[in-house]
Design an enzyme around this catalytic site. Sequence first.
Site, short mmCIF file in Angstrom:
data_model
loop_
_atom_site.label_atom_id
_atom_site.label_comp_id
_atom_site.label_asym_id
_atom_site.label_seq_id
_atom_site.Cartn_x
_atom_site.Cartn_y
_atom_site.Cartn_z
N HIS A 50 0.81 -1.22 0.00
CA HIS A 50 0.00 0.00 0.00
C HIS A 50 0.85 1.27 0.00
CE1 HIS A 50 0.33 -0.15 4.54
NE2 HIS A 50 0.37 1.14 4.35
N ASP B 218 0.30 -7.62 1.24
CA ASP B 218 0.69 -6.21 1.34
C ASP B 218 2.22 -6.09 1.37
OD1 ASP B 218 0.48 -3.48 1.59
OD2 ASP B 218 -0.01 -3.51 3.74
N SER C 155 4.11 2.78 8.16
CA SER C 155 3.78 1.78 7.14
C SER C 155 4.98 1.37 6.33
CB SER C 155 2.77 2.35 6.16
OG SER C 155 1.50 2.22 6.65
#
EC number: 3.4.21.4
Length: 247
Positions: free
Chosen positions: A63, A107, A200
């Site tokens: 992402h 991911d 992230s």
Amino acid sequence: MNLLLILTFVAAAVAAPFDDDDKIVGGYICEENSVPYQVSLNSGYHFCGGSLISEQWVVSAGHCYKSRIQVRLGEHNIEVLEGNEQFINAAKIIRHPKYNSRTLDNDILLIKLSSPAVINSRVSAISLPTAPPAAGTESLISGWGNTLSSGADYPDELQCLDAPVLSQAECEASYPGKITNNMFCVGFLEGGKDSCQGDSGGPVVSNGELQGIVSWGYGCAQKNRPGVYTKVYNYVDWIKDTIAANS
């Protein structure tokens, strides 16, 4: 629970309800250059973390994909040029072909650097896992993400958090129906400590191996809502095959 309530972890905290940002809450300032595999992904600003896994390859979250990325290595204070940094543009950005933006399954992405990093005491690669993450194992999570569970305070200096791997049963109970075999949880069910917006793509390291990638969660540091991480062990073959095919 509606997926729009998920706070996932990509660092451009624009007011989108499905926001991929991630942070360290309840951690501490890392000793300078003590996490030499940690990188900052930059597109004019820090937006995600990542991990150096070889001289020319970085792993991050799917992402975190952008078409243009500069990888910044050897960073501690991302607002100051300290003299140890290496800024290298991405030559290739390869997201997992089965990445699912709705569920955040698979991911993971790989970044090939346009030139090899110079390996030294401040910049070095982290090993890929040789076994899956085991419940109870202490892990180190790091990043430049938000340090507040409510509100925003983005640090200049790299933050660290020591946290245990949770059992798959605890993880699935925290997010019924949302946890795939490619995900695992790390953190504290009582809340108070977690990764969050801006972390992230960054690393979860246990026993000198990259076990996880900061992926998603509901809020940050909330009770019974631990952080969810990509299980790197499941992708070792894909990583090796992708690197070999793009050498």
